[in-house]
Write a protein that holds these residues in place. Structure first.
Motif, PDB file in Angstrom:
ATOM      1  N   GLN A 185       0.827  -1.209   0.000  1.00  0.00           N
ATOM      2  CA  GLN A 185       0.000   0.000   0.000  1.00  0.00           C
ATOM      3  C   GLN A 185       0.860   1.257   0.000  1.00  0.00           C
ATOM      4  O   GLN A 185       0.563   2.224  -0.715  1.00  0.00           O
ATOM      5  N   THR A 188       2.468   1.554  -3.488  1.00  0.00           N
ATOM      6  CA  THR A 188       1.449   1.927  -4.476  1.00  0.00           C
ATOM      7  C   THR A 188       1.051   3.390  -4.334  1.00  0.00           C
ATOM      8  O   THR A 188       0.876   4.104  -5.337  1.00  0.00           O
ATOM      9  N   LYS A 189       0.926   3.856  -3.093  1.00  0.00           N
ATOM     10  CA  LYS A 189       0.539   5.252  -2.854  1.00  0.00           C
ATOM     11  C   LYS A 189       1.593   6.211  -3.395  1.00  0.00           C
ATOM     12  O   LYS A 189       1.260   7.206  -4.065  1.00  0.00           O
TER      13      LYS A 189
END
Length: 294
Positions: A185, A188-189
């Motif tokens: 996460q 990806t962010k």
């Protein structure tokens, strides 16, 4: 060129353990600073390493440097790291990390160099990485990001962005390979923010013709960077021992570096002959290999 002969010799070679493929008598001259002087020599060295590391034929799936949306689609083949390979990394891991770190910071790098360096990191993750090595490789990636930002080597902006893109591609790969949701996460962010605000930090953009480059990196928002504390928090929550993540990676300096990195072409040829003469044992090959004449 002798390294090209070595590349042919090692093509298709499969070793059960990495120490069989890369014994010290072979690894040391292969990673010699003398073979770092020219970007094409560095490419050949990395390609030889890939031949010897890629025991499950994954390299073609890793070709090019890019942000892979779903690594599972690649159907990577791998096995649990054996004791001999773990021992090899304890003994030689720092030498491999150092070679990649310094190779990323060469001013004459072209796109292919970054692609091969990315593939090196990915293959090490697939073939040689237990939890300890994963942490080391992440430390290496963060150190490369920091070096591009601080730029003590006065690299051109293209090369700084190239390093940032390589780090993004690798952290995207390794986060999915170890399948830690919080780590994925975070990566990806950062990639999503870069896509909108700093696309030159991503491989799909920086290696495209006429990519617009920033004037500086110093004023960029920290949300564009992969953060050690976020990574440590995510991995620690999944049972990884993350204490070493807080210690920045620093490449080990060798005796050869202390003397001089610069060597004559005669020395370089001598090293390449030494590599070939100590290369893959003939018993493991279909034909006996002799060093070519100079």
């Amino acid at each position: 060129m002798l390294l090209r002969s070595l590349l042919m010799v090692t093509s298709g070679y499969k070793a059960k353990t990495i120490v069989t493929a890369l014994p010290g008598s072979f690894l040391d001259p292969l990673l010699s600073p003398s073979l770092m002087e020219d970007y094409e020599l560095r490419q050949l060295v990395l390609e030889v390493m890939h031949n010897l590391m890629d025991r499950h034929d994954n390299r073609a799936k890793l070709r090019g440097i890019r942000i892979i949306p779903d690594v599972a689609d690649l159907k990577i083949k791998r096995e649990k790291i054996c004791r001999q390979d773990a021992s090899f990394m304890k003994k030689n891991g720092q030498q491999l990390y150092r070679h990649i770190y310094l190779g990323c910071k060469e001013e004459d790098n072209v796109q292919k160099n970054y692609e091969l360096l990315y593939t090196s990191l990915a293959l090490m993750t697939i073939e040689l990485a237990n939890e300890e090595v994963v942490i080391d490789l992440i430390r290496l990636a963060i150190a490369l990001q920091d070096s591009a930002i601080i730029n003590e080597d006065s690299l051109p902006m293209f090369h700084r962005c190239g390093i940032m893109a390589l780090v993004a591609a690798y952290l995207n790969f390794v986060s999915q390979m170890i399948a830690v949701p919080a780590f994925c996460q975070h990566v990806t962010k950062v990639i999503e923010i870069r896509t909108m605000e700093a696309p030159y930090f991503l491989p799909e953009h920086i290696f495209r013709d006429k990519c617009m480059l920033p004037k500086s990196l110093e004023k960029h928002d920290k949300n564009l960077y992969f953060l050690t504390n976020k990574i440590a928090e995510s991995l620690g929550g999944s049972g990884y021992s993350v204490e070493r993540l807080s210690a920045p990676y620093v490449p080990q300096v060798t005796d050869e570096d202390r003397l001089s990195r610069r060597k004559s072409i005669v020395d370089t040829v001598s090293i390449q002959v030494d590599i070939l003469s100590n290369s893959i044992p003939s018993d493991d090959m279909s034909t006996r290999v002799y060093p070519p004449e100079l």
